[in-house]
Enzyme design. Sequence first.
Site, mmCIF file in Angstrom:
data_model
loop_
_atom_site.group_PDB
_atom_site.id
_atom_site.type_symbol
_atom_site.label_atom_id
_atom_site.label_comp_id
_atom_site.label_asym_id
_atom_site.label_seq_id
_atom_site.Cartn_x
_atom_site.Cartn_y
_atom_site.Cartn_z
ATOM 1 N N ASP A 24 9.196 2.756 -0.172
ATOM 2 C CA ASP A 24 8.142 3.401 0.607
ATOM 3 C C ASP A 24 8.355 2.997 2.061
ATOM 4 O O ASP A 24 7.983 1.907 2.479
ATOM 5 C CB ASP A 24 6.773 2.958 0.091
ATOM 6 N N LYS A 32 4.084 9.074 8.678
ATOM 7 C CA LYS A 32 3.856 8.511 10.013
ATOM 8 C C LYS A 32 4.849 9.049 11.058
ATOM 9 O O LYS A 32 4.709 10.182 11.478
ATOM 10 C CB LYS A 32 3.794 6.984 9.929
ATOM 11 N N TYR A 51 0.859 -1.187 0.000
ATOM 12 C CA TYR A 51 0.000 0.000 0.000
ATOM 13 C C TYR A 51 0.892 1.233 0.000
ATOM 14 O O TYR A 51 1.837 1.323 0.777
ATOM 15 C CB TYR A 51 -0.887 0.008 1.247
HETATM 16 C C1 PLP Z 1 0.294 4.679 5.711
HETATM 17 C C2 PLP Z 1 1.065 4.393 4.503
HETATM 18 C C3 PLP Z 1 1.006 5.241 3.374
HETATM 19 C C4 PLP Z 1 0.035 6.382 3.275
HETATM 20 O O1 PLP Z 1 0.291 7.394 4.184
HETATM 21 P P1 PLP Z 1 -0.893 8.437 4.502
HETATM 22 O O2 PLP Z 1 -0.257 9.407 5.439
HETATM 23 O O3 PLP Z 1 -1.996 7.637 5.084
HETATM 24 O O4 PLP Z 1 -1.281 9.062 3.217
HETATM 25 C C5 PLP Z 1 1.847 4.977 2.318
HETATM 26 N N1 PLP Z 1 2.702 3.940 2.345
HETATM 27 C C6 PLP Z 1 2.787 3.120 3.408
HETATM 28 C C7 PLP Z 1 3.788 2.011 3.395
HETATM 29 C C8 PLP Z 1 1.961 3.301 4.506
HETATM 30 O O5 PLP Z 1 2.029 2.441 5.521
#
Ligand code: PLP
Length: 429
Positions: free
Chosen positions: A239, A267, A144
């Site tokens: 990511d 985060k 994701y």
């Molecule tokens: C949470 C998450 C996102 C998205 O971040 P948001 O601040 O919710 O837009 C993207 N990549 C990873 C791996 C995530 O865990």
Amino acid sequence: MNREGSLKAFARAKQLIPGGVNSPARAFGAVGGQPIFFESALGPWLTDIDGNRYIDYIGSWGPMILGHSHPRVVKAIQETAAKGTSFGAPTELESQMAELIMAMVPSMERVRMVNSGTEATMSALRLARGHTGRDKIIKFAGCYHGHVDSLLVQAGSSATTLGVPNSPGVPRGSTQDTVLLEFNDCQGLQDAFMNFPQKIAAVILEPIAGNMGLVLPGKEFLRLARELTSQHGSVLIFDEVMTGFRLAQGGAQEILGVTPDLTALGKIVGGGLPVGAYGGRKEIMEKVMPAGPVFQAGTLSGNPLAMAAGIATLSELRENPPYAKLEQLAQTLTQGLKELATAAGIPHSLNRVGSMWTLFFTPQPVTDYRTAKTCDTRQFSQFFWAMMDRGVYLPCSQFEAAFNSIAHDEGIVQKTLAAAEGAFAQMGK
Ligand SMILES: *Cc1c(COP(=O)(O)O)cnc(C)c1O
């Protein structure tokens, strides 16, 4: 446990906000129930609006590595707020933040602040495409990367549990350049580079995947991703929105020993405020406007409050690295969970790295999206609610990772294990 207040609050919210929530993961859709509304949080504890207390293993889906309401973070926000909350002009806090990030994640030679993880990955992708002059990207099932159009293909997280891997509203054109592969599929990766010579702008992945539940990469898989992207002039994007500052100061790339060209953060980098960041090789980052031609902007990007919370959090992690302690506690917890599940005769497999873990209700080892999907989600829901009733707040989906913070201690772990013993016993009936 009385949850009257939460039930009422949710009924009201549903009249005002689609589905009553501002992000689907928190709607409890996957576990068939209604979300809890919270009033306050301290350390490892959450308190709901009915006055019930829960041990928190979500940590706001990752950011709260220092526990809730950490004094250093609260103080930084308060002091900064008193001086003004946003100027739409540069502040020294932004350079301080950039310096900290670059010191902790050395592959990030330049960094741009944004307001969410989604913005970070979206911007990194645009940059990779602008840099290479190519369109195609490779992503992996179950990874994701936020709600970026071109990445909403078998996207994991709440997109998995809601069964909408391809959201309506995403034009076919947006995903036609997205090549979808299974995580850990080395042959697939090799074939993709063969099939699309000179076409692949980037490979984007969670180096340690947390959004199909926690799934670890094979050694060869990441090495190959690095090798192929280098060979073919493509950009390797990690990511690390979830793993950044969670697994080590330098994130997953530090512990795995593989260096990406670009990294997306979110985060933890915002210490609980809405923040994201992307950065990487100077040569690529200097193509971002106004240094270069690739457009990317944000009215509130790098705003002082967000920077203050992030700087306080990263500084604390840097000055007092908690990683050994976080891991040791998660090890005790997950070892205990495995033993209790085994004793109760419940088929399971557990993945953990550092302070991230998922208890999968399947006897199979989980190594990709396909194996994650073999889980008994009905059993997961039973476990989830049985834990809730015992005051333990776990991620409300089988396909999420749980986290502990530095505020969790041995006593909290023992309470959690006692709850789990009761929960497993109840499930067996
Ligand atoms: C949470 C998450 C996102 C998205 O971040 P948001 O601040 O919710 O837009 C993207 N990549 C990873 C791996 C995530 O865990």
